[in-house]
Design a protein around this motif. Sequence first.
Motif, mmCIF file in Angstrom:
data_model
loop_
_atom_site.group_PDB
_atom_site.id
_atom_site.type_symbol
_atom_site.label_atom_id
_atom_site.label_comp_id
_atom_site.label_asym_id
_atom_site.label_seq_id
_atom_site.Cartn_x
_atom_site.Cartn_y
_atom_site.Cartn_z
ATOM 1 N N HIS A 205 -4.537 -14.434 -39.232
ATOM 2 C CA HIS A 205 -4.641 -13.128 -39.988
ATOM 3 C C HIS A 205 -5.029 -11.821 -38.717
ATOM 4 O O HIS A 205 -6.224 -12.630 -38.051
ATOM 5 N N GLY A 206 -5.118 -10.453 -38.504
ATOM 6 C CA GLY A 206 -6.204 -9.344 -38.773
ATOM 7 C C GLY A 206 -5.130 -8.265 -38.012
ATOM 8 O O GLY A 206 -5.124 -9.243 -36.400
ATOM 9 N N VAL A 207 -5.903 -7.157 -37.344
ATOM 10 C CA VAL A 207 -5.253 -6.516 -36.792
ATOM 11 C C VAL A 207 -7.124 -5.290 -36.944
ATOM 12 O O VAL A 207 -7.215 -5.391 -37.553
ATOM 13 N N PRO A 208 -6.752 -4.124 -35.939
ATOM 14 C CA PRO A 208 -7.674 -3.954 -35.886
ATOM 15 C C PRO A 208 -7.652 -2.263 -36.773
ATOM 16 O O PRO A 208 -6.922 -1.954 -37.899
ATOM 17 N N ASP A 209 -8.667 -1.885 -37.149
ATOM 18 C CA ASP A 209 -8.752 -0.642 -38.417
ATOM 19 C C ASP A 209 -8.547 0.364 -38.428
ATOM 20 O O ASP A 209 -7.234 1.444 -38.785
ATOM 21 N N SER A 210 -8.629 0.357 -36.845
ATOM 22 C CA SER A 210 -7.575 1.905 -35.942
ATOM 23 C C SER A 210 -6.178 1.969 -35.926
ATOM 24 O O SER A 210 -5.683 2.324 -36.176
ATOM 25 N N LEU A 211 -5.250 0.491 -36.678
ATOM 26 C CA LEU A 211 -3.688 0.124 -36.530
ATOM 27 C C LEU A 211 -4.154 1.415 -37.763
ATOM 28 O O LEU A 211 -3.765 1.209 -38.484
ATOM 29 N N ASN A 212 -2.409 2.397 -37.670
ATOM 30 C CA ASN A 212 -1.856 2.930 -38.835
ATOM 31 C C ASN A 212 -1.021 1.936 -39.250
ATOM 32 O O ASN A 212 0.206 1.704 -39.340
ATOM 33 N N LEU A 213 -1.417 1.452 -40.670
ATOM 34 C CA LEU A 213 -0.788 0.812 -41.672
ATOM 35 C C LEU A 213 0.156 1.541 -42.637
ATOM 36 O O LEU A 213 -1.070 2.083 -43.027
ATOM 37 N N PRO A 214 1.431 1.549 -42.693
ATOM 38 C CA PRO A 214 1.840 2.240 -43.897
ATOM 39 C C PRO A 214 0.885 1.904 -45.711
ATOM 40 O O PRO A 214 0.430 0.826 -45.431
ATOM 41 N N ALA A 215 0.698 2.738 -46.336
ATOM 42 C CA ALA A 215 0.806 2.118 -47.839
ATOM 43 C C ALA A 215 1.531 1.287 -48.148
ATOM 44 O O ALA A 215 0.590 1.034 -49.317
ATOM 45 N N SER A 216 2.693 1.527 -47.795
ATOM 46 C CA SER A 216 3.710 0.299 -48.466
ATOM 47 C C SER A 216 2.834 -1.488 -48.340
ATOM 48 O O SER A 216 3.134 -1.858 -48.403
ATOM 49 N N VAL A 217 2.152 -1.775 -47.245
ATOM 50 C CA VAL A 217 1.352 -2.953 -46.202
ATOM 51 C C VAL A 217 0.828 -3.183 -47.141
ATOM 52 O O VAL A 217 -0.441 -2.628 -47.525
ATOM 53 N N ALA A 218 0.428 -3.865 -48.489
ATOM 54 C CA ALA A 218 -0.285 -5.004 -49.357
ATOM 55 C C ALA A 218 -0.513 -5.668 -48.902
ATOM 56 O O ALA A 218 -0.527 -6.650 -47.554
ATOM 57 N N GLY A 219 -1.830 -6.459 -49.442
ATOM 58 C CA GLY A 219 -2.720 -7.522 -48.976
ATOM 59 C C GLY A 219 -3.869 -7.440 -49.319
ATOM 60 O O GLY A 219 -4.534 -8.284 -48.976
ATOM 61 N N ALA A 220 -4.634 -6.799 -49.735
ATOM 62 C CA ALA A 220 -5.337 -6.650 -49.894
ATOM 63 C C ALA A 220 -6.996 -7.800 -50.741
ATOM 64 O O ALA A 220 -5.921 -8.236 -51.434
ATOM 65 N N VAL A 221 -7.774 -8.416 -49.967
ATOM 66 C CA VAL A 221 -8.388 -8.955 -51.178
ATOM 67 C C VAL A 221 -9.923 -8.596 -51.480
ATOM 68 O O VAL A 221 -10.570 -8.844 -49.525
#
Length: 189
Positions: A153-169
Amino acid sequence: MVHLTTRYEAAIVPLNASKIGSEAYGHASFTIDGDTLTIKIDMHGTPANTQHWEHFHGFPDGKQALIATELQDANGDGFVDLPETEPVSGTTMVPFDDAPENMDIPHDRYPVADQQGGFSYEKKVPLATLKQNFKDAFGDDDLKLDKRVIYIHGVPDSLNLPASVAGAVASYDAHTTLPIATGQIVAVD
């Protein structure tokens, strides 16, 4: 006393590559020798200078887990996020961090890719401790590695992810949990 050595491997293939700008791939091996599980993971093409959570996922009932593909993008946003992997891959089970036997998932003690996007991980894990914690969490001490899949897992914080991408832990957002690679764990003769 004769030790029975059991080996498992996984070819790790990219997931979400077209959206994250890199194709993460690698190889994992798991060797059980006596009371020690040795885990080795070599990754290439991961987002550089980024921490990469890595785990095996599976179903507590021992059902065969499968790797996620683009077909698991249930909401059609172009990303396969962590919750979308669960129907085929099950739940997060054992982390590949500084102490897998503790089964402590959310923290900052996972490998960080170098500036070329690679990292190597190797740990010798006390099997008795891991099995006890696994049993406490999932009701059975059989790791059933040949029924599991590995995720990186894991992408840089700078990558723009849409709000629809879930997965907060815990206090970690989807940048930390977005799967970037996966592999089916298989027994090796």
